[in-house]
Design a protein around this motif. Structure first.
Motif, short mmCIF file in Angstrom:
data_model
loop_
_atom_site.label_atom_id
_atom_site.label_comp_id
_atom_site.label_asym_id
_atom_site.label_seq_id
_atom_site.Cartn_x
_atom_site.Cartn_y
_atom_site.Cartn_z
N THR A 155 10.85 -28.25 -3.50
CA THR A 155 9.58 -27.70 -3.01
C THR A 155 9.80 -27.07 -1.65
OG1 THR A 155 8.90 -29.78 -1.94
CG2 THR A 155 8.20 -29.41 -4.23
N LEU A 156 9.16 -25.93 -1.44
CA LEU A 156 9.15 -25.28 -0.15
C LEU A 156 7.73 -25.40 0.40
CD1 LEU A 156 10.92 -23.42 1.77
CD2 LEU A 156 9.62 -21.52 0.78
N ASN A 157 7.57 -26.14 1.49
CA ASN A 157 6.22 -26.39 2.00
C ASN A 157 5.73 -25.25 2.90
OD1 ASN A 157 7.32 -26.80 4.57
ND2 ASN A 157 7.32 -29.02 4.39
N ALA A 158 4.52 -25.39 3.40
CA ALA A 158 3.90 -24.33 4.19
C ALA A 158 4.64 -24.08 5.50
CB ALA A 158 2.45 -24.70 4.49
N SER A 159 5.47 -25.04 5.92
CA SER A 159 6.26 -24.87 7.14
C SER A 159 7.66 -24.36 6.85
CB SER A 159 6.35 -26.21 7.89
OG SER A 159 5.06 -26.68 8.24
N SER A 160 7.88 -23.91 5.60
CA SER A 160 9.17 -23.35 5.15
C SER A 160 10.28 -24.39 5.17
CB SER A 160 9.56 -22.13 6.01
OG SER A 160 8.58 -21.12 5.91
N GLN A 161 9.92 -25.65 4.93
CA GLN A 161 10.91 -26.72 4.81
C GLN A 161 11.17 -27.01 3.34
OE1 GLN A 161 8.76 -29.69 7.09
NE2 GLN A 161 10.10 -29.37 8.87
N LEU A 162 12.44 -27.10 2.99
CA LEU A 162 12.84 -27.31 1.60
C LEU A 162 13.10 -28.79 1.35
CD1 LEU A 162 13.33 -25.37 -0.81
CD2 LEU A 162 15.77 -25.44 -0.23
N GLN A 163 12.46 -29.35 0.32
CA GLN A 163 12.61 -30.77 -0.01
C GLN A 163 12.94 -30.93 -1.48
OE1 GLN A 163 8.65 -31.93 1.35
NE2 GLN A 163 9.51 -32.85 3.19
N SER A 164 13.68 -31.98 -1.80
CA SER A 164 14.10 -32.23 -3.18
C SER A 164 13.11 -33.14 -3.90
CB SER A 164 15.48 -32.89 -3.18
OG SER A 164 15.87 -33.22 -4.51
N VAL A 165 12.77 -32.77 -5.13
CA VAL A 165 11.97 -33.63 -6.01
C VAL A 165 12.91 -34.47 -6.86
CG1 VAL A 165 10.25 -33.69 -7.86
CG2 VAL A 165 10.08 -31.98 -6.03
N PHE A 166 13.88 -33.83 -7.52
CA PHE A 166 14.93 -34.56 -8.25
C PHE A 166 16.12 -33.64 -8.46
CE2 PHE A 166 12.65 -32.74 -11.97
CZ PHE A 166 13.72 -32.16 -12.66
N ALA A 167 17.26 -34.23 -8.74
CA ALA A 167 18.47 -33.51 -9.12
C ALA A 167 19.20 -34.35 -10.16
CB ALA A 167 19.36 -33.23 -7.91
N VAL A 168 19.54 -33.76 -11.30
CA VAL A 168 20.24 -34.48 -12.36
C VAL A 168 21.43 -33.65 -12.83
CG1 VAL A 168 18.21 -35.74 -13.15
CG2 VAL A 168 18.71 -33.50 -14.14
N ARG A 169 22.48 -34.35 -13.25
CA ARG A 169 23.65 -33.68 -13.82
C ARG A 169 23.59 -33.81 -15.34
NH1 ARG A 169 28.59 -32.06 -11.94
NH2 ARG A 169 28.23 -33.10 -9.94
N LEU A 170 23.65 -32.69 -16.03
CA LEU A 170 23.66 -32.68 -17.49
C LEU A 170 25.06 -32.95 -18.00
CD1 LEU A 170 21.46 -29.48 -17.89
CD2 LEU A 170 20.70 -31.86 -17.85
N GLU A 171 25.17 -33.66 -19.12
CA GLU A 171 26.49 -34.07 -19.60
C GLU A 171 27.33 -32.90 -20.10
OE1 GLU A 171 26.36 -37.22 -22.39
OE2 GLU A 171 25.30 -38.60 -21.08
N ASN A 172 26.77 -32.09 -20.98
CA ASN A 172 27.58 -31.05 -21.63
C ASN A 172 26.89 -29.70 -21.64
OD1 ASN A 172 29.78 -32.85 -22.58
ND2 ASN A 172 28.17 -33.74 -23.84
N MET A 173 26.14 -29.41 -20.59
CA MET A 173 25.37 -28.17 -20.58
C MET A 173 25.43 -27.50 -19.21
SD MET A 173 21.24 -27.59 -20.98
CE MET A 173 21.10 -28.27 -22.61
N VAL A 174 25.89 -26.25 -19.20
CA VAL A 174 25.77 -25.42 -18.00
C VAL A 174 24.46 -24.65 -18.12
CG1 VAL A 174 26.72 -23.49 -16.70
CG2 VAL A 174 28.26 -25.17 -17.75
N PRO A 175 23.49 -24.90 -17.23
CA PRO A 175 22.18 -24.25 -17.38
C PRO A 175 22.27 -22.74 -17.17
CG PRO A 175 22.32 -25.41 -15.29
CD PRO A 175 23.55 -25.78 -16.04
N LYS A 176 21.81 -22.00 -18.18
CA LYS A 176 21.76 -20.54 -18.08
C LYS A 176 20.36 -20.05 -17.72
CE LYS A 176 22.91 -16.25 -18.36
NZ LYS A 176 23.63 -15.65 -17.23
#
Length: 322
Positions: A155-176
């Protein structure tokens, strides 16, 4: 590959679309095109960084982001807005893992200023981006896929700060390709492996998996119609249901490609048409319900021109290709 973007506009004449203009000021390879949500701006990006045009005046606007040599080739780009403000924000990713946000200058509407930049994770290429159309409270929700099989929501808030909601690694998939569902779950499409995954918006846990009957060179989602379409890298583009079992609804057949390269595909006219590139200089426009070719738009001067990158305007029916 030189940059020769071509604009087509929906027409009231016998032809469905008419040629508006061509821009020829970009001399190197282009990997991303994006028309703003209000239909007024074009961003094009590639080995020479990011460039922004005013579509009506055909004039290039000034940008404060000039770090493409150190941040890497621009690989993808999107425009986004929030419910709180109609101001357009340009978000783009690079081959060295940087995510950058640009917004109109408060003092000069012809200038875009960089408001946030961050290198994600280990610096792998950002392969895809998406934003949530109901972003509220001044926050932008951005889904990001990277070459090291990671999907994350920021998320990028109104103050232009970037924050993480989640991050996951997929087993056998490179996201296109990635796309948000209406409830902020995230659809993920795997590069060339035909896999489709849906992730929970809160923590990235897998809530749905599907194996399509074709490979995926690129994908687009139309949540309202409950469908997605993929570049099948064989004979055209294939339509599937989001809640289906992996069986195709129909295939939009093009000429058999002479080379297997990913080509972008998109929905247009509120989901009524499917638009996709080719390696024969054409942009194909199909009727989504029947699969019929409604029109072929000539972009390249020869029948061997590669049209890999397209963008479709939601507001005014413009299509742009490279």
């Amino acid at each position: 590959m030189s940059f020769l973007p071509t604009f087509f506009n929906k027409s009231a004449q016998l032809q469905r679309y008419k040629l508006l203009t061509r821009l020829t000021t970009y001399s190197s390879s282009v990997y991303a095109l994006a028309i703003s949500n209000d239909g007024n701006l074009l961003a094009c990006a590639g080995t020479e960084g990011i460039k922004i045009w005013d579509i009506k005046s055909r004039k290039e606007l000034t940008s404060s982001s000039h770090h493409h040599e150190s941040r890497g080739t621009v690989s993808c780009a999107i425009w986004s807005t929030t419910r709180k403000t109609a101001a357009e924000t340009l978000c783009y990713g690079t081959g060295l893992g940087y995510i950058i946000f640009l917004r109109h200058s408060l003092t000069n509407q012809k200038t875009f200023q960089e408001i946030c930049a961050r290198r994600l994770g280990s610096g792998f290429e950002i392969t895809c981006l998406s934003w949530h159309s109901t972003s509220s409270e001044g926050n932008l929700w951005i889904a990001v896929g990277t070459r090291d099989k990671i999907v994350q929501v920021l998320t990028l808030n109104a103050s232009s700060q970037l924050q993480s909601v989640f991050a996951v690694r997929l087993e056998n998939m490179v996201p296109k390709s990635v796309a948000f569902a209406d409830n902020r779950d995230v659809y993920v499409f795997g590069l060339y492996d035909g896999n489709f995954t849906k992730l929970k918006d809160e923590d990235g846990s897998v809530v749905q998996e599907m194996s399509c009957k074709s490979v995926i060179g690129h994908a687009a989602v139309h949540s309202k119609q409950g469908v997605f379409v993929v570049d099948n890298a064989a004979d055209g583009f294939t339509l599937y249901r989001l809640d289906g079992d992996g069986e195709p609804v129909r295939t939009f057949a093009t000429a058999v490609p002479s080379m297997s390269l990913p080509k972008q595909v998109a929905f247009g006219e509120e989901g009524k048409v499917v638009v996709g590139g080719s390696d024969n200089g054409l942009v194909y426009v199909f009727d989504r319900k029947t699969g019929q070719i409604l029109e072929t738009l000539h972009h390249a001067d020869t029948d061997s021109g590669l049209v890999q990158t397209i963008s479709v305007s939601v507001k005014i029916g413009w299509k742009e290709c490279n």
